[in-house]
Design an enzyme around this catalytic site. Structure first.
Site, PDB file in Angstrom:
ATOM      1  N   CYS B  56       0.827  -1.218   0.000  1.00  0.00           N
ATOM      2  CA  CYS B  56       0.000   0.000   0.000  1.00  0.00           C
ATOM      3  C   CYS B  56       0.857   1.262   0.000  1.00  0.00           C
ATOM      4  O   CYS B  56       1.910   1.302   0.624  1.00  0.00           O
ATOM      5  CB  CYS B  56      -0.856   0.051   1.260  1.00  0.00           C
ATOM      6  N   TYR B  91     -10.867  -4.496  15.062  1.00  0.00           N
ATOM      7  CA  TYR B  91      -9.863  -3.789  15.858  1.00  0.00           C
ATOM      8  C   TYR B  91     -10.206  -2.322  16.067  1.00  0.00           C
ATOM      9  O   TYR B  91      -9.417  -1.559  16.567  1.00  0.00           O
ATOM     10  CB  TYR B  91      -8.451  -3.962  15.285  1.00  0.00           C
ATOM     11  N   ASN B 102      -3.318   3.002 -10.590  1.00  0.00           N
ATOM     12  CA  ASN B 102      -2.137   2.687 -11.401  1.00  0.00           C
ATOM     13  C   ASN B 102      -1.657   3.976 -12.063  1.00  0.00           C
ATOM     14  O   ASN B 102      -2.480   4.832 -12.405  1.00  0.00           O
ATOM     15  CB  ASN B 102      -2.495   1.724 -12.542  1.00  0.00           C
ATOM     16  N   GLU B 185       1.964  -5.696   5.281  1.00  0.00           N
ATOM     17  CA  GLU B 185       1.929  -6.576   6.447  1.00  0.00           C
ATOM     18  C   GLU B 185       2.863  -7.774   6.253  1.00  0.00           C
ATOM     19  O   GLU B 185       2.910  -8.340   5.165  1.00  0.00           O
ATOM     20  CB  GLU B 185       0.522  -7.128   6.698  1.00  0.00           C
TER      21      GLU B 185
END
Lengths: 229, 229
Positions: B56, B91, B102, B185
């Protein structure tokens, strides 16, 4: 190098993945395609470690519409400050992206267990639509998913567009498998897309085959012509 | 196991990645964070092969607003059939996702070369905004990007939210690095998230360090308190 469409049909029907190369003049990429119903955390890990593209859920555009979904391009066109960002990519047609979702029971959405859960539950929703239980499918979809999340939904327009989204849906129809699939581009090690030759090795490792988009289209059109008469 | 914030600042300032663990009571995940300006196809390949999460682009919410962007949650709330899909993840706070883009010069958008190009060009747009050339930045953004694409833009709300998006922006501010970052992540091999101990090995392999979210917040708040007086 390329197997017959029948070989691919056999694999998909048995719950196995199949590799599909689109066309030289389109993306020129190979995607791995799995039936979504049986996807496991191990499959997700394989896709992220070996394939490396976006792990996307695929269904038919008409099924997406039943659920209230639409193409992302049509969503963005409704937002004044973003509508100018909608353009045709270099390979020609509007992308199949709709929205990005998570199932409400995921931990963070991105983990292998999470993405497998989101995808399997999406496949359940598609099954309900296929069974004609559209109102229940819609309620269950709205209640059990949230957006934005970590799994993009691609809506395929079979007969209008010829991307991996549609090729995988054609193969699913031929295999009499639910129109709920997972696809992911195979990037390999070159920083470009993996070549069909590289992908053939991956196919062999998985005990599956590599198909050519043009063969799928031909087979599908013949099948549809027979079916219509 | 966790390094000092100063060690992280030093790495980020030198154009190196840093690993950040958020909080036990939040995602409990480690993200790898790179300065976006210097991202290479090799870095993208590393993220997809070793980290495995979503790759990201991160900038500040205020910068996104200058470019006409908004949070995806706010976009979806404007679409009748999709607004009910906007929910809070387990969460707690609303996700930082805006839209997926893009650069117009990519081949298909997903390749390592493509994603590196999209991200570096986004960093250029952020630089223009930072230099006060906002109108030019906006025109260049609209002209040179399209959506939907393969790189999610995350808009961080520093001081309001404490996700990896905001932690990386706090660290960038402390390091006097542009608020244009890439985060991904680290999933590791367990099908859940990689543990901090597993991530420490990755940090060492990259010649970098693992930071703790709570340390970044503390350091940042002390810095802001000094800065304000």
């Amino acid at each position: 190098m390329f197997a017959t469409v029948e070989e691919g049909i056999k694999r998909l029907r048995a719950g196995k993945p199949v590799l599909i190369y689109d066309f030289d003049e389109r993306e020129g990429e190979v995607d791995i395609v799995y039936p979504a119903e049986v996807i496991t955390p191990q499959d997700i890990a394989f896709m992220r470690q070996i394939a490396g593209g976006l792990i996307c859920f695929v269904t038919r555009y008409e099924i997406g519409r039943v659920l209230g979904l639409d193409l992302q391009t049509r969503i963005l066109r409704k937002i004044d400050s973003l509508s100018s960002l909608v353009k045709r990519p270099s390979y020609g047609d509007e992308p199949a992206f709709s929205i990005w979702v998570n199932h409400v029971k995921v931990k963070t959405g991105i983990r292998d267990t999470d993405r497998a859960l989101t995808i399997r539950e999406l496949a359940e929703i598609v099954k309900l639509v296929q069974e004609g239980r559209t109102e229940y499918a819609k309620v269950k979809f709205i209640e059990n998913f949230y957006s934005p999340g970590h799994v993009p939904i691609l809506l395929g327009r079979v007969g209008e567009r010829y991307g991996h989204t549609e090729l995988s849906l054609m193969l699913a129809e031929l295999a009499n498998v639910s129109p709920a699939l997972v696809i992911c581009e195979i990037l390999g090690t070159s920083h470009e897309a993996a070549t069909p030759a590289e992908c053939l090795k991956i196919a062999e490792k998985l005990g599956t085959v590599l198909l050519r988009g043009s063969d799928i289209v031909k087979y599908y059109e013949e099948y549809r012509a027979r079916y219509r008469t």
